[in-house]
Design a protein around this motif. Structure first.
Motif, PDB file in Angstrom:
ATOM      1  N   SER A  98       8.126   8.065   1.703  1.00  0.00           N
ATOM      2  CA  SER A  98       7.511   9.198   1.008  1.00  0.00           C
ATOM      3  C   SER A  98       6.328   9.734   1.801  1.00  0.00           C
ATOM      4  CB  SER A  98       7.073   8.808  -0.404  1.00  0.00           C
ATOM      5  OG  SER A  98       6.095   7.795  -0.373  1.00  0.00           O
ATOM      6  N   TYR A  99       5.580   8.843   2.442  1.00  0.00           N
ATOM      7  CA  TYR A  99       4.449   9.305   3.258  1.00  0.00           C
ATOM      8  C   TYR A  99       4.941  10.104   4.463  1.00  0.00           C
ATOM      9  CZ  TYR A  99       0.341   9.347   6.217  1.00  0.00           C
ATOM     10  OH  TYR A  99      -0.699   9.751   7.011  1.00  0.00           O
ATOM     11  N   GLU A 102       6.068  13.521   3.467  1.00  0.00           N
ATOM     12  CA  GLU A 102       4.962  14.412   3.137  1.00  0.00           C
ATOM     13  C   GLU A 102       4.220  14.839   4.398  1.00  0.00           C
ATOM     14  OE1 GLU A 102       4.284  16.122   0.537  1.00  0.00           O
ATOM     15  OE2 GLU A 102       2.556  16.996   1.576  1.00  0.00           O
ATOM     16  N   MET A 253      -1.353   6.893  14.929  1.00  0.00           N
ATOM     17  CA  MET A 253      -0.604   5.797  14.346  1.00  0.00           C
ATOM     18  C   MET A 253      -1.311   5.369  13.068  1.00  0.00           C
ATOM     19  SD  MET A 253      -0.535   2.220  14.076  1.00  0.00           S
ATOM     20  CE  MET A 253      -0.949   1.203  15.491  1.00  0.00           C
ATOM     21  N   GLU A 255      -0.743   2.819   9.248  1.00  0.00           N
ATOM     22  CA  GLU A 255       0.018   1.824   8.520  1.00  0.00           C
ATOM     23  C   GLU A 255      -0.067   2.177   7.042  1.00  0.00           C
ATOM     24  OE1 GLU A 255       0.152  -2.841   9.032  1.00  0.00           O
ATOM     25  OE2 GLU A 255      -1.762  -1.976   9.617  1.00  0.00           O
ATOM     26  N   GLN A 257       0.166   0.705   3.164  1.00  0.00           N
ATOM     27  CA  GLN A 257       0.185  -0.501   2.341  1.00  0.00           C
ATOM     28  C   GLN A 257       0.493  -0.100   0.897  1.00  0.00           C
ATOM     29  OE1 GLN A 257      -1.135  -4.288   2.777  1.00  0.00           O
ATOM     30  NE2 GLN A 257       0.487  -3.908   1.271  1.00  0.00           N
ATOM     31  N   LYS A 259       1.454  -1.319  -3.055  1.00  0.00           N
ATOM     32  CA  LYS A 259       1.331  -2.462  -3.971  1.00  0.00           C
ATOM     33  C   LYS A 259       1.830  -2.062  -5.345  1.00  0.00           C
ATOM     34  CE  LYS A 259      -2.788  -4.660  -2.114  1.00  0.00           C
ATOM     35  NZ  LYS A 259      -4.238  -4.616  -2.279  1.00  0.00           N
TER      36      LYS A 259
ATOM     37  N   GLN B 202      -3.075  12.022   0.387  1.00  0.00           N
ATOM     38  CA  GLN B 202      -1.774  12.502   0.833  1.00  0.00           C
ATOM     39  C   GLN B 202      -0.682  11.486   0.512  1.00  0.00           C
ATOM     40  OE1 GLN B 202      -1.543  12.945   5.089  1.00  0.00           O
ATOM     41  NE2 GLN B 202       0.108  14.452   4.956  1.00  0.00           N
ATOM     42  N   GLU B 203      -0.996  10.196   0.720  1.00  0.00           N
ATOM     43  CA  GLU B 203       0.046   9.190   0.494  1.00  0.00           C
ATOM     44  C   GLU B 203       0.389   9.057  -0.988  1.00  0.00           C
ATOM     45  OE1 GLU B 203      -2.815   8.794   2.054  1.00  0.00           O
ATOM     46  OE2 GLU B 203      -3.836   6.921   1.577  1.00  0.00           O
ATOM     47  N   GLY B 206       2.461  12.168  -1.839  1.00  0.00           N
ATOM     48  CA  GLY B 206       3.790  12.057  -1.237  1.00  0.00           C
ATOM     49  C   GLY B 206       4.661  11.132  -2.069  1.00  0.00           C
ATOM     50  N   MET B 207       4.082  10.040  -2.496  1.00  0.00           N
ATOM     51  CA  MET B 207       4.841   9.077  -3.284  1.00  0.00           C
ATOM     52  C   MET B 207       5.175   9.652  -4.662  1.00  0.00           C
ATOM     53  SD  MET B 207       4.754   5.221  -3.058  1.00  0.00           S
ATOM     54  CE  MET B 207       4.093   4.119  -4.263  1.00  0.00           C
ATOM     55  N   LEU B 402       1.470   1.692  -9.490  1.00  0.00           N
ATOM     56  CA  LEU B 402       1.621   1.595  -8.037  1.00  0.00           C
ATOM     57  C   LEU B 402       0.365   2.093  -7.326  1.00  0.00           C
ATOM     58  CD1 LEU B 402       5.010   3.316  -8.294  1.00  0.00           C
ATOM     59  CD2 LEU B 402       4.818   1.065  -7.282  1.00  0.00           C
ATOM     60  N   GLU B 403       0.149   1.507  -6.168  1.00  0.00           N
ATOM     61  CA  GLU B 403      -0.952   1.948  -5.320  1.00  0.00           C
ATOM     62  C   GLU B 403      -0.394   2.098  -3.923  1.00  0.00           C
ATOM     63  OE1 GLU B 403      -4.575  -0.668  -5.095  1.00  0.00           O
ATOM     64  OE2 GLU B 403      -4.134  -0.540  -2.965  1.00  0.00           O
ATOM     65  N   THR B 404      -0.793   3.148  -3.211  1.00  0.00           N
ATOM     66  CA  THR B 404      -0.414   3.238  -1.804  1.00  0.00           C
ATOM     67  C   THR B 404      -1.616   3.719  -0.994  1.00  0.00           C
ATOM     68  OG1 THR B 404       1.085   4.233  -0.187  1.00  0.00           O
ATOM     69  CG2 THR B 404       0.612   5.544  -2.127  1.00  0.00           C
ATOM     70  N   ARG B 405      -1.818   3.083   0.152  1.00  0.00           N
ATOM     71  CA  ARG B 405      -2.968   3.415   0.993  1.00  0.00           C
ATOM     72  C   ARG B 405      -2.523   3.550   2.445  1.00  0.00           C
ATOM     73  NH1 ARG B 405      -4.635   4.398  -3.220  1.00  0.00           N
ATOM     74  NH2 ARG B 405      -6.303   3.408  -4.410  1.00  0.00           N
ATOM     75  N   CYS B 406      -3.049   4.590   3.089  1.00  0.00           N
ATOM     76  CA  CYS B 406      -2.757   4.817   4.497  1.00  0.00           C
ATOM     77  C   CYS B 406      -3.936   4.339   5.331  1.00  0.00           C
ATOM     78  CB  CYS B 406      -2.538   6.310   4.723  1.00  0.00           C
ATOM     79  SG  CYS B 406      -2.372   6.739   6.440  1.00  0.00           S
ATOM     80  N   ARG B 407      -3.646   3.519   6.318  1.00  0.00           N
ATOM     81  CA  ARG B 407      -4.708   3.009   7.177  1.00  0.00           C
ATOM     82  C   ARG B 407      -4.528   3.586   8.574  1.00  0.00           C
ATOM     83  NH1 ARG B 407      -6.210  -3.277   8.489  1.00  0.00           N
ATOM     84  NH2 ARG B 407      -8.418  -2.864   8.212  1.00  0.00           N
ATOM     85  N   PRO B 408      -5.400   4.517   8.960  1.00  0.00           N
ATOM     86  CA  PRO B 408      -5.253   5.147  10.279  1.00  0.00           C
ATOM     87  C   PRO B 408      -5.830   4.288  11.406  1.00  0.00           C
ATOM     88  CG  PRO B 408      -6.967   6.260   9.004  1.00  0.00           C
ATOM     89  CD  PRO B 408      -6.506   5.094   8.184  1.00  0.00           C
ATOM     90  N   TYR B 409      -5.236   4.407  12.563  1.00  0.00           N
ATOM     91  CA  TYR B 409      -5.661   3.657  13.753  1.00  0.00           C
ATOM     92  C   TYR B 409      -6.233   4.582  14.808  1.00  0.00           C
ATOM     93  CZ  TYR B 409      -3.513  -0.800  12.471  1.00  0.00           C
ATOM     94  OH  TYR B 409      -3.214  -1.982  11.865  1.00  0.00           O
ATOM     95  N   LEU B 419      -9.183   2.290  12.405  1.00  0.00           N
ATOM     96  CA  LEU B 419     -10.465   2.993  12.433  1.00  0.00           C
ATOM     97  C   LEU B 419     -11.502   2.167  11.664  1.00  0.00           C
ATOM     98  CD1 LEU B 419      -9.548   6.759  11.881  1.00  0.00           C
ATOM     99  CD2 LEU B 419      -9.829   5.492  14.018  1.00  0.00           C
ATOM    100  N   TYR B 428      -4.052   6.050  -8.282  1.00  0.00           N
ATOM    101  CA  TYR B 428      -2.915   5.187  -8.628  1.00  0.00           C
ATOM    102  C   TYR B 428      -1.834   6.019  -9.298  1.00  0.00           C
ATOM    103  CZ  TYR B 428      -6.435   1.696  -7.743  1.00  0.00           C
ATOM    104  OH  TYR B 428      -7.395   0.952  -7.136  1.00  0.00           O
TER     105      TYR B 428
END
Ligand SMILES: C[S@@+](CC[C@H](N)C(=O)[O-])C[C@H]1O[C@@H](n2cnc3c(N)ncnc32)[C@H](O)[C@@H]1O
Lengths: 382, 443
Positions: A98-99, A102, A253, A255, A257, A259, B202-203, B206-207, B402-409, B419, B428
């Motif tokens: 989904s990410y 989007e 890049m 990631e 996560q 839950k 955004q995440e 999107g979800m 649900l929870e979703t998190r984007c971790r940028p590098y 980062l 949520y």
């Protein structure tokens, strides 16, 4: 008509239906009035489903015991399919897919390229949303299985929006030509498919070998977005090198996560009640001591007061202060107790799926000067 | 020219600046747009290039000073910042940015003494001069490196860092991007409108779109407290933009927005590039009161009867206007009745601070069986309360938080790491399916 591409009202013979038994037990079935769906709890004739609206609960009495069992019958969606599909490979789950969709701005105008198809988890999500999906798989049995499945799901057909091609994209690239092993049906004078992709998703071990071939199939007059899905950081490093070399920019890049939480209840147990209970225990202990002392005394003094002590016992038992239901089996949420609503994270989380490397490219940075002049002149003359 | 692929006149686009900031602008023909210290440019110079193109503003000394307003940023000329040339050509031999390819560097920074500004041979005044005379950002930076007393004492790492900092400061380039729903969210977050957009990410959005199975040809029931941002996400997913003014969509589809105030607030849609008529065709709005207490058909039919066309034509001007006003009212009432009593929705999508159990349970009566119910909240606790309420209601299957998190590098070869800081929000989601409970079976 495909159960994936249209909203359906009622269940009909031949439909693909998802039977929800429990959260981690969802089973796809093809409705057949001669069939029976068996679970641990009982048997559900398909007949019972036909004509019912999607989302219906189907309830039966179990044989012998007089309990009843039920299932829910749902219309498939890509997200439910991801939870129930037969795994042929690792798959992409909804937090990632989904990410990606989007971030790459997927819509009915999108033309997407995906390699490899694998178990088709992401393919179903793409197919629901994009204008056209070109999916590639180099493993022959997996290609055939996916083709069969996509056909059955009504995704591959003349007027449908998925094309699947048997191909090693790292060696032979993405072009689809007449004579290739593909679901595309070539017209009489058609020699090659005009792919013109503006979204690319690569879920294969060596994306750096596939990236150079993308030039042949990506759209040239607009911005194209790409995502590589790789579990190892070394793969990311190699991918970045090649993306830079082939003119992709805005590399990032990330990631994801994801839950899930269960909603639960925890009993509210106050300090006051805990102290009160101790006080109660202590009092009863003292009472017990005194009683024993009196019994001893009466025995020693030989005064028969036995019937009095017999009476006292049950009374002290009854007044026992037990605010937390200790010793009894208390069901979570029991109305005799106070509860606090709490969340509990799932016992095992997917702590790493893959790294998502995004990159973008505008191939032809040119404009049609004449067209601009024409627009300006016509707006001036107005 | 296709406004979904190329920069088009009168379109709203989002500009990314060297500082990382964003700006939403409208590309009015024959106008100019100022980016403050990054310069100013003529709209006509960029229209027609693909969306996503990066431009550089440069001054060759021929621009006319604005005599009336000395402080006004002079309008520069535009050229393409041809990234592809830079990155494919020169980078192939050297992993370093082109600017550093020909300067010396040190293996470590042991010899580097921190002298502040003194190591820079150019004075502030000289740099200002450079900026005015000519010079693209790149030329200024090249001069600064040339005149930097101890640049060769820096490690390659810190040279790159220096370069990046100076580029942000002196470069006059910008990228003109399509104003997607995600870009609008990003813009609002960076602008500090975190509360207004309920701390969405955004995440999470999107979800939400995927879990709610949003696509073309659906009819969706929506509560949106973000001023239209959520509706814009739905629109973009359903239609992907309208390609020409008034153009019809690829597929159909309707969003029914239920609102708590007398009038809906979808203000953010004014930045979207959908023509007014398109929005009118695909978005219907109903107040909570009308939705839950719609008028009866009899009432509406008794209050007004549409006239045959030829009769309308023969009405006098004043009467005609009155007639059309009442006809509009009549059609609107009929629409409310349909949306509130007849339509079965393909998803319920909510971002609201109203008490959720009541809102979701009551709105869900109009949701078709097997269709998703997805609710966004900034706080897990409000969804928890909702989850418990839905758990006890047999019309909902498996409510899940649900929870979703984007971790940028940091995405640089050999230096990949997460980062150091990132936005902490994201909220949520609650996801459930509307189902139809069965009666207990007979023995
Ligand atoms: C991890 S799976 C993809 C899973 C898929 N994204 C999903 O969600 O179900 C990777 C697939 O890529 C295929 N593959 C690997 N290398 C390939 C190549 N060079 N060309 C085409 N397919 C390839 C493999 O056979 C495998 O089926």
């Amino acid at each position: 008509m495909s159960v994936f591409s249209e909203y359906k009202d009622c269940i009909a013979e031949g439909d693909l239906v998802l039977v929800w038994i429990s959260r981690d037990n969802i089973k796809p079935i093809k409705v057949d009035s001669n069939e029976v769906f068996n679970t641990r709890y009982g048997s559900f004739p398909h007949e019972m489903m036909i004509g019912k609206p999607y989302g219906s609960q189907i309830a039966i009495r179990t044989k012998g015991t007089n309990k009843f069992a039920f299932i829910h019958v749902l219309q498939p969606t890509p997200e439910l399919w991801t939870l129930s599909l037969p795994h042929r490979t690792q798959i992409v789950y909804t937090p990632d897919s989904s990410y990606i969709m989007e971030r790459l701005n997927c819509s009915p105008r999108t033309r997407a390229v995906e390699a490899g198809t694998g178990s088709g988890s992401f393919s179903h999500a793409f197919a629901r949303t994009v204008g056209h999906l070109y999916s590639y798989e180099f493993h022959q049995p997996r290609y055939e299985e996916a083709l069969r499945e996509f056909k059955e799901h009504g995704l591959v057909d003349i007027d449908k929006n998925v094309t699947i091609t048997h191909r090693d994209v790292c060696r032979d690239g993405f072009r689809i030509r007449n004579g290739d092993v593909t679901s595309h049906l070539f017209g009489e004078n058609e020699t090659e498919v005009a792919v013109g992709a503006d979204v690319v998703f690569l879920d294969l071990p060596a994306p750096w070998d596939a990236i150079p071939h993308l030039e042949d199939v990506i759209s040239k007059d607009e911005k194209v977005g790409l995502c590589c899905f790789s579990p190892c950081i070394e793969q990311v490093d190699k991918t970045i090198e090649v993306l830079n070399r082939y003119g992709w920019s805005d590399l990032q890049m990330v990631e994801i996560q994801g839950k899930q939480f269960e909603s639960r209840r925890q009993m509210v147990r106050t300090l006051d009640d805990a102290i009160e209970r101790l006080r109660d225990v202590k009092r009863r202990k003292n009472e017990g001591l005194e009683r024993r002392k009196r019994m001893c005394d009466s025995l020693l003094n030989d005064q028969p007061e036995a019937d009095e002590t017999v009476e006292k016992r049950p009374i002290t038992e009854k007044t026992k202060f037990n605010p937390f239901g200790k010793g009894a089996r208390v069901k979570e949420g029991d109305a005799n107790y106070k509860w606090k609503q709490v969340t509990k994270v799932e016992p095992e989380i997917k702590s790493h799926t893959s790294y998502l490397t995004f990159a973008f490219k505008v191939a032809n940075q040119i404009r049609n000067e004449e067209a601009i002049q024409r627009i300006l002149e016509s707006s001036e003359s107005k | 020219m296709d406004p979904l692929k190329q920069l088009a006149f009168d379109q709203h686009v989002i500009l990314r600046l060297p500082s990382g900031n964003r700006k939403i602008v409208q590309l009015k023909p024959n106008s100019s747009i100022s980016l403050g210290k990054f310069g100013a440019f003529h709209v006509n110079d960029i229209v027609g290039y693909p969306l996503g193109t990066t431009f550089e503003i440069y001054y060759d000394g021929t621009h006319e000073p604005d005599l009336k307003n000395q402080n006004r940023i002079p309008v520069g000329k535009i050229r393409l910042l041809s990234r592809t040339e830079n990155e494919t050509g020169e980078r192939e031999q050297s992993p370093l940015p082109a600017e550093l390819a020909n300067v010396l560097s040190s293996a470590n920074n042991q010899k580097l003494v921190n002298l502040g500004n003194d190591v820079q041979g150019l004075s502030m005044a000289q740099i200002e001069d450079l900026k005015n005379q000519t010079a693209s950002g790149e030329e200024i930076i090249a001069k600064m490196i040339e005149n930097h007393g101890s640049f060769d004492k820096k490690t390659v790492y810190s040279q790159e860092k220096y370069l990046k900092r100076k580029k942000q400061k002196f470069s006059k380039f910008f990228t003109a991007e399509y104003l997607s729903s995600s870009a609008m969210l990003q813009f609002l977050l960076e602008k500090g409108d975190v509360q207004r957009v309920m701390d969405m990410s955004q995440e999470s959005l999107g979800m939400l779109l995927n879990l709610a199975n949003i696509r073309s040809n659906g009819t969706y029931l929506c509560v949106d407290e973000t001023g239209g941002l959520l509706v814009y996400f739905l629109l973009e997913r359903m239609f992907g933009g309208a390609s020409e003014a008034g153009a019809t969509a690829i597929g159909g589809g309707t969003i029914v927005v239920v609102h708590e105030n007398e009038h809906p607030n979808l203000d953010l849609l004014k930045f979207s590039n959908y023509p007014e008529s398109f929005l009118k065709d695909h978005i219907k709005t109903v107040s909570l009161l009308d939705f839950f207490e719609p008028p009866s058909s009899q009432q509406v039919e008794a209050a007004f009867t549409p006239l045959p066309k030829d009769q309308v034509r023969s009405l006098k001007a004043g009467k005609k206007n009155a007639y059309y006003r009442r006809l509009k009212w009549y059609n609107n009432q009929r629409q409310i009745i349909t949306l509130a009593n007849e339509t079965e929705y393909d998803a319920l999508v909510i971002a609201s601070t109203l008490h959720l159990p009541q809102l979701v349970q009551r709105l869900s009566t109009r949701v078709h069986g097997s269709r998703p119910v997805v609710c966004y909240s900034q706080y897990k606790e409000t969804l928890l309360e909702l989850a418990h309420a839905l758990y006890d209601d047999l019309r909902f299957l498996a409510p899940t938080i649900l929870e979703t998190r984007c971790r940028p590098y940091q995405t640089v070869r050999g230096k990949l790491h997460p980062l150091m800081t990132m936005h902490g929000g994201g909220g949520y989601l609650l996801w459930a399916h509307r189902v139809i409970p069965a009666a207990e079976p007979a023995i």
